[in-house]
Design a protein around this motif. Sequence first.
Motif, PDB file in Angstrom:
ATOM      1  N   THR A 331      17.310  41.280  79.674  1.00 53.90           N
ATOM      2  CA  THR A 331      16.986  40.293  80.710  1.00 53.90           C
ATOM      3  C   THR A 331      17.573  38.947  80.311  1.00 53.90           C
ATOM      4  OG1 THR A 331      14.898  41.434  81.090  1.00 53.90           O
ATOM      5  CG2 THR A 331      15.081  39.200  81.978  1.00 53.90           C
ATOM      6  N   ILE A 332      18.058  38.186  81.305  1.00 56.53           N
ATOM      7  CA  ILE A 332      18.546  36.832  81.033  1.00 56.53           C
ATOM      8  C   ILE A 332      17.343  35.892  80.879  1.00 56.53           C
ATOM      9  CG2 ILE A 332      19.949  34.903  81.882  1.00 56.53           C
ATOM     10  CD1 ILE A 332      21.550  37.485  81.127  1.00 56.53           C
ATOM     11  N   GLY A 333      17.228  35.288  79.709  1.00 51.89           N
ATOM     12  CA  GLY A 333      16.151  34.334  79.443  1.00 51.89           C
ATOM     13  C   GLY A 333      16.657  32.910  79.583  1.00 51.89           C
ATOM     14  N   THR A 334      16.028  31.996  78.870  1.00 55.07           N
ATOM     15  CA  THR A 334      16.512  30.613  78.846  1.00 55.07           C
ATOM     16  C   THR A 334      17.768  30.537  77.969  1.00 55.07           C
ATOM     17  OG1 THR A 334      15.212  30.101  76.886  1.00 55.07           O
ATOM     18  CG2 THR A 334      14.147  29.721  79.023  1.00 55.07           C
ATOM     19  N   ASP A 335      18.481  29.401  78.050  1.00 54.20           N
ATOM     20  CA  ASP A 335      19.653  29.217  77.181  1.00 54.20           C
ATOM     21  C   ASP A 335      19.268  29.374  75.722  1.00 54.20           C
ATOM     22  OD1 ASP A 335      21.471  28.782  79.200  1.00 54.20           O
ATOM     23  OD2 ASP A 335      21.114  26.614  79.255  1.00 54.20           O
ATOM     24  N   GLU A 336      18.133  28.794  75.372  1.00 46.97           N
ATOM     25  CA  GLU A 336      17.683  28.831  73.981  1.00 46.97           C
ATOM     26  C   GLU A 336      17.420  30.277  73.530  1.00 46.97           C
ATOM     27  OE1 GLU A 336      13.993  26.817  73.541  1.00 46.97           O
ATOM     28  OE2 GLU A 336      14.009  27.001  71.345  1.00 46.97           O
ATOM     29  N   GLN A 337      16.769  31.048  74.385  1.00 52.43           N
ATOM     30  CA  GLN A 337      16.491  32.448  74.049  1.00 52.43           C
ATOM     31  C   GLN A 337      17.786  33.243  73.908  1.00 52.43           C
ATOM     32  OE1 GLN A 337      13.884  33.287  77.413  1.00 52.43           O
ATOM     33  NE2 GLN A 337      12.141  33.525  76.031  1.00 52.43           N
ATOM     34  N   MET A 338      18.737  32.988  74.777  1.00 56.09           N
ATOM     35  CA  MET A 338      19.986  33.754  74.724  1.00 56.09           C
ATOM     36  C   MET A 338      20.820  33.339  73.510  1.00 56.09           C
ATOM     37  SD  MET A 338      18.997  35.537  77.044  1.00 56.09           S
ATOM     38  CE  MET A 338      20.117  36.869  77.355  1.00 56.09           C
ATOM     39  N   ARG A 339      20.740  32.063  73.139  1.00 53.75           N
ATOM     40  CA  ARG A 339      21.437  31.626  71.912  1.00 53.75           C
ATOM     41  C   ARG A 339      20.837  32.321  70.698  1.00 53.75           C
ATOM     42  NH1 ARG A 339      22.042  26.333  74.276  1.00 53.75           N
ATOM     43  NH2 ARG A 339      20.043  25.688  73.403  1.00 53.75           N
ATOM     44  N   ALA A 340      19.516  32.466  70.679  1.00 51.53           N
ATOM     45  CA  ALA A 340      18.854  33.149  69.557  1.00 51.53           C
ATOM     46  C   ALA A 340      19.256  34.623  69.520  1.00 51.53           C
ATOM     47  CB  ALA A 340      17.336  33.008  69.685  1.00 51.53           C
ATOM     48  N   LEU A 341      19.341  35.246  70.687  1.00 53.75           N
ATOM     49  CA  LEU A 341      19.761  36.655  70.760  1.00 53.75           C
ATOM     50  C   LEU A 341      21.177  36.813  70.212  1.00 53.75           C
ATOM     51  CD1 LEU A 341      19.388  39.624  72.220  1.00 53.75           C
ATOM     52  CD2 LEU A 341      20.895  38.590  73.917  1.00 53.75           C
ATOM     53  N   VAL A 342      22.088  35.956  70.689  1.00 59.71           N
ATOM     54  CA  VAL A 342      23.491  36.052  70.279  1.00 59.71           C
ATOM     55  C   VAL A 342      23.625  35.781  68.778  1.00 59.71           C
ATOM     56  CG1 VAL A 342      25.756  34.932  70.514  1.00 59.71           C
ATOM     57  CG2 VAL A 342      24.457  35.592  72.564  1.00 59.71           C
ATOM     58  N   ALA A 343      22.893  34.785  68.278  1.00 58.67           N
ATOM     59  CA  ALA A 343      22.959  34.463  66.847  1.00 58.67           C
ATOM     60  C   ALA A 343      22.479  35.653  66.016  1.00 58.67           C
ATOM     61  CB  ALA A 343      22.116  33.221  66.539  1.00 58.67           C
ATOM     62  N   PHE A 344      21.388  36.281  66.447  1.00 58.82           N
ATOM     63  CA  PHE A 344      20.893  37.433  65.698  1.00 58.82           C
ATOM     64  C   PHE A 344      21.917  38.571  65.727  1.00 58.82           C
ATOM     65  CE2 PHE A 344      19.108  41.643  65.605  1.00 58.82           C
ATOM     66  CZ  PHE A 344      18.480  41.637  64.366  1.00 58.82           C
ATOM     67  N   LEU A 345      22.445  38.869  66.919  1.00 65.78           N
ATOM     68  CA  LEU A 345      23.380  39.994  67.050  1.00 65.78           C
ATOM     69  C   LEU A 345      24.647  39.759  66.229  1.00 65.78           C
ATOM     70  CD1 LEU A 345      23.056  40.852  70.855  1.00 65.78           C
ATOM     71  CD2 LEU A 345      22.331  42.289  68.927  1.00 65.78           C
ATOM     72  N   GLU A 346      25.104  38.527  66.219  1.00 65.51           N
ATOM     73  CA  GLU A 346      26.318  38.206  65.478  1.00 65.51           C
ATOM     74  C   GLU A 346      26.138  38.552  63.994  1.00 65.51           C
ATOM     75  OE1 GLU A 346      28.033  34.399  66.435  1.00 65.51           O
ATOM     76  OE2 GLU A 346      29.941  35.269  65.760  1.00 65.51           O
ATOM     77  N   LYS A 347      25.018  38.115  63.452  1.00 68.71           N
ATOM     78  CA  LYS A 347      24.725  38.344  62.040  1.00 68.71           C
ATOM     79  C   LYS A 347      24.507  39.843  61.789  1.00 68.71           C
ATOM     80  CE  LYS A 347      21.229  36.615  58.874  1.00 68.71           C
ATOM     81  NZ  LYS A 347      19.990  37.232  59.354  1.00 68.71           N
ATOM     82  N   TYR A 348      23.733  40.457  62.637  1.00 70.62           N
ATOM     83  CA  TYR A 348      23.392  41.869  62.470  1.00 70.62           C
ATOM     84  C   TYR A 348      24.638  42.758  62.530  1.00 70.62           C
ATOM     85  CZ  TYR A 348      21.731  46.515  63.841  1.00 70.62           C
ATOM     86  OH  TYR A 348      21.529  47.866  63.935  1.00 70.62           O
TER      87      TYR A 348
END
Length: 355
Positions: A331-348
């Motif tokens: 689901t598309i969340g807020t910008d902040e939530q999506m930045r956190a998702l992308v940051a986690f996925l990048e590292k993972y």
Amino acid sequence: MKWEENVRKVTPYVAGEQPKQSNVIKLNTNECPYPPSPAAGEAAKQTDYERLRLYPDMNAEKLVNALAEYYHVKPSQVFAGVGSDDVLALAFMTFFNGEKPVLFPDITYSFYDVWAEVFRIPYRTCPLDENFRIKKEDYFAPNGGIVIPNPNAPTGVFEDIGMFEEIIAANPGSVVIVDEAYVDFGGRSVLPLLEKYENLMVVQTFSKSRALAGLRVGYAIANEKLIGYLKDVKFSFNSYTMNMPAIEMGTAAVLDDAYFKETVGKIVKTREWTKAELSRLGFSFADSMSNFLFVTHKQVPAGRIFAALKENGIYVRHWNRPRIDNYLRITIGTDEQMRALVAFLEKYLQEENND
Ligand SMILES: *Cc1c(COP(=O)(O)O)cnc(C)c1O
């Protein structure tokens, strides 16, 4: 047990999790990340609680009139219910009453087969093509009704209304329900087709684009004959489905069009940003016109990513079903939530690659 022979046995619909903890990033049930219109909150405060001793307006006239005005149809063409799940279930019961199978896509809203089972409606699923597109020819076969979401869920794929017109025109003997739960996020509604086709019913909801999933408001728009049949079944079942606060708050939300457009605009912008970021990380997906993305990764299986996300407090949706078990619905969340998702996925994903 002998009495069990007389029990209606069904496999219920499974909704996405509603986690108890408040610190999770919840991207698993397509709710709106922003609050509902402040006007809806005001309407709640102004609802006279003493009036709750009375039954509500069983026609939800205030809400129905507001929706009719908003969509430029007659009030007799609008039916309001307790979320679109309520409206859709009643529509299945009312319009899918023949011997021939009801048709819907094989990959779609997973409530359709549940309603078909509980109401003992024969049905047949029509496989989407390898790009998750609807093959319209599948719906030219004899049938007892058709239901298709546009955009489809959980793929997010939007089909042009020209395709729907062909399906509706080819089926004058069946009711065609178009479930537009996500149409506000950039799709186009089939509503203009109502003037030409009396077998079309459009169903929409306040749960996604109007940020009111908790209020439970949905509606159908069709010609008044169809709406009349739907009302007959509803009034044979439970007359007072819509409660007073829901009618008041729902009406206020419809009237606050500026807030609605602003919220939807923000989500669409965040979605486009998220698409670009997830592509960069090696995900692919059909182009989504909804408030979610349906993604698969070129290397890492979806089930593994799902578990890793959950362990880190990010909830998305994953189904262990044929054809879609390597996909995640985010689901598309807020910008902040999506930045956190992308940051986690990048590292993972980097760590996965180094293993
Ligand atoms: C969310 C959803 C609905 C139902 O939502 P309600 O909260 O019951 O209005 C209906 N159809 C589809 C495709 C959905 O995704």
